[in-house]
Design an enzyme around this catalytic site. Structure first.
Site, PDB file in Angstrom:
ATOM      1  N   ASP A   1       0.839  -1.190   0.000  1.00 16.26           N
ATOM      2  CA  ASP A   1       0.000   0.000   0.000  1.00 16.26           C
ATOM      3  C   ASP A   1       0.885   1.255   0.000  1.00 16.26           C
ATOM      4  O   ASP A   1       2.116   1.147   0.069  1.00 16.26           O
ATOM      5  CB  ASP A   1      -0.904  -0.049   1.241  1.00 16.26           C
ATOM      6  CG  ASP A   1      -2.255   0.585   0.995  1.00 16.26           C
ATOM      7  OD1 ASP A   1      -2.343   1.444   0.088  1.00 16.26           O
ATOM      8  OD2 ASP A   1      -3.223   0.245   1.713  1.00 16.26           O
TER       9      ASP A   1
ATOM     10  N   ASP B   1     -10.840   2.735  -3.144  1.00 18.54           N
ATOM     11  CA  ASP B   1     -11.225   1.493  -2.461  1.00 18.54           C
ATOM     12  C   ASP B   1     -12.688   1.157  -2.741  1.00 18.54           C
ATOM     13  O   ASP B   1     -13.553   2.037  -2.691  1.00 18.54           O
ATOM     14  CB  ASP B   1     -11.125   1.664  -0.937  1.00 18.54           C
ATOM     15  CG  ASP B   1      -9.695   1.705  -0.455  1.00 18.54           C
ATOM     16  OD1 ASP B   1      -8.762   1.708  -1.286  1.00 18.54           O
ATOM     17  OD2 ASP B   1      -9.520   1.731   0.778  1.00 18.54           O
TER      18      ASP B   1
HETATM   19  C1  GLA Z   1      -6.038   1.269   1.800  1.00 17.91           C
HETATM   20  C2  GLA Z   1      -6.171   0.217   0.719  1.00 17.91           C
HETATM   21  C3  GLA Z   1      -7.221  -0.819   1.119  1.00 17.91           C
HETATM   22  C4  GLA Z   1      -6.821  -1.456   2.429  1.00 17.91           C
HETATM   23  C5  GLA Z   1      -6.619  -0.384   3.501  1.00 17.91           C
HETATM   24  C6  GLA Z   1      -6.034  -0.958   4.769  1.00 17.91           C
HETATM   25  O1  GLA Z   1      -7.186   2.038   1.934  1.00 17.91           O
HETATM   26  O2  GLA Z   1      -6.512   0.791  -0.520  1.00 17.91           O
HETATM   27  O3  GLA Z   1      -7.352  -1.798   0.118  1.00 17.91           O
HETATM   28  O4  GLA Z   1      -5.650  -2.207   2.258  1.00 17.91           O
HETATM   29  O5  GLA Z   1      -5.744   0.650   3.058  1.00 17.91           O
HETATM   30  O6  GLA Z   1      -5.846  -0.013   5.758  1.00 17.91           O
END
Ligand code: GLA
Length: 407
Positions: free
Chosen positions: A156, A217
């Site tokens: 990430d 997301d």
């Molecule tokens: C980000 C990522 C998600 C998830 C969260 C975890 O938002 O895009 O897919 O992994 O972090 O905190």
């Protein structure tokens, strides 16, 4: 009918994929985040907190309920698995209360069952959930994951400067390769660049990542699914040009079987992710999923198309009505998976009639077509190349068909 885009535009034949032999077709599996988030309260919510128990139970379900046989093989840990401190040698370590046996033991557990284990980290100082990040520790983290027997790594990009990612992510690629263990690399890098207005160098991304996130997301809603589909359709020429065996755009998790999507909307998500040849990483509770959703996730015909060896990214080719759009994908064979997506919420299904030529199919080089509905099994029989065919598309749902050549 208004033809919005011509289909099979120049597909770049020169994809430079990350060459670690992995993700030759879109990876399939399960990922904790969307459904289980950063729930670390194992005292009050032992069944749903991020713990080794949760991953072991999901692994069991994947094997016993037919998901592994259908192709779902990765079981992926997301954020909030680690301790807040590195160990005395600077290595990441699992939270001792929630993962008392450690990640290596969990990897052994899933490997014994024929599954693979994925783990999560972050390029920055901290993960999005506030756990230790990998900045300054890339090499040691790659080595730790390899020693544990990890098979996929999602990196990430929270608490990092997006301007440094074009350099930093490829560094991690190098360290992962150096471990000698095949570790599928899932990158969030393009999404962070996009969000901060930096131009994404997709060629570089595809050279360094097996899969990559490019957009927001996913959340547990139809609106979220449509937002992702819209972004993918808007960027389809760019995204199609860099996708192929070894490197796939990742529109985020499959939320089928959760709370937000109706049955028809669930079909639509699976259909659209298949049109895009997207990874199928479910984030749901396989212990309690309703049988009709499980059946959708195990639909063999649809999975076969998702896993077609070409890895082609399908495109939006036609605005059929103000609320219905047609998407067509190429495969390795003379067969065109097609989805009619109805964004409307009018109560009754809409009947549409569409010719093969409207869909951009090669009407001059075939003797005829046939149409198989992948969810109902309805079959058209032989149709002439200049024919039209009718479809009844439910509100906020899809019809998904496979159009093949017929004599
Ligand atoms: C980000 C990522 C998600 C998830 C969260 C975890 O938002 O895009 O897919 O992994 O972090 O905190």
């Amino acid at each position: 009918m208004l033809r919005v885009l011509l289909i099979f535009g120049a597909l770049c034949g020169c994809i430079h994929a990350l060459d670690n032999g992995l993700a030759r077709t879109p990876p399939m599996g399960w990922l904790a985040w969307e459904r289980f988030r950063c729930n670390i309260d194992c005292k009050n919510d032992p069944k749903n907190c991020i713990s080794e128990q949760l991953f072991m139970e999901m692994a069991d379900r994947m094997v016993e309920d037919g998901y592994l046989d259908a192709g779902y093989e990765y079981i992926n840990i997301d954020d909030c698995w680690s301790s807040k401190q590195r160990d005395s040698q600077g290595r990441l370590q699992a939270d001792p209360d929630r993962f008392p046996s450690g990640i290596k033991a969990l990897a052994d557990y899933v490997h014994k069952r024929g599954l693979k284990l994925g783990i999560y980290g972050d390029y920055g100082n901290l993960t999005c959930g506030g756990y230790p990040g990998s900045l300054g520790h890339l090499e040691v983290d790659a080595n730790t994951f390899a020693e544990w027997g990890v098979d996929m790594f999602k990196m990430d990009g929270c608490y990092a400067d997006p301007k440094t990612m074009k350099k930093g992510y490829p560094e991690m690629t190098k360290y992962l390769n150096q471990t000698g263990r095949p570790i599928l690399f899932s990158c969030s890098w393009p999404d962070y660049e996009r969000a901060s207005g930096i131009e994404v160098d997709y060629k570089l991304v595809a050279e360094n990542c097996n899969i990559w996130r490019n957009y927001d997301d996913i959340q547990d809603s139809w609106q979220s699914v449509l937002g992702i589909v819209d972004y993918y359709a808007k960027e389809q020429d760019t995204l199609a040009a860099v996708q192929g065996p070894g490197s796939f755009n990742d529109p985020d998790m499959i939320i089928v079987g959760d709370f937000g999507l109706s049955y028809e909307q669930a079909k639509a998500q699976i259909a659209m992710w298949t049109i895009f040849a997207a990874p199928m990483l479910m984030s749901n509770d396989l212990r309690t999923i309703r049988p009709e959703f499980r059946e959708l996730l195990l639909n063999k015909e649809v999975i076969n198309i998702n896993q077609d060896s070409s890895g082609h990214f399908g495109k939006r080719v036609l605005q059929v009505t103000p609320s219905i759009q047609a998407f067509v994908r190429q495969t390795d064979g003379p067969c065109w998976p097609t989805v009619f997506l109805n964004r409307g919420s009018g109560g009754n299904p809409t009947n549409i009639t569409v010719s093969f030529s409207d869909l951009g199919l090669p009407i001059h080089s075939v003797e005829g077509f046939d149409v198989l509905d992948l969810f109902t099994g309805a079959y058209s029989g032989y149709l002439t190349p200049d024919a039209s065919y009718s479809y009844s598309v439910p509100p906020s749902g899809v019809v998904m068909v496979k159009i093949g050549t017929a004599e």
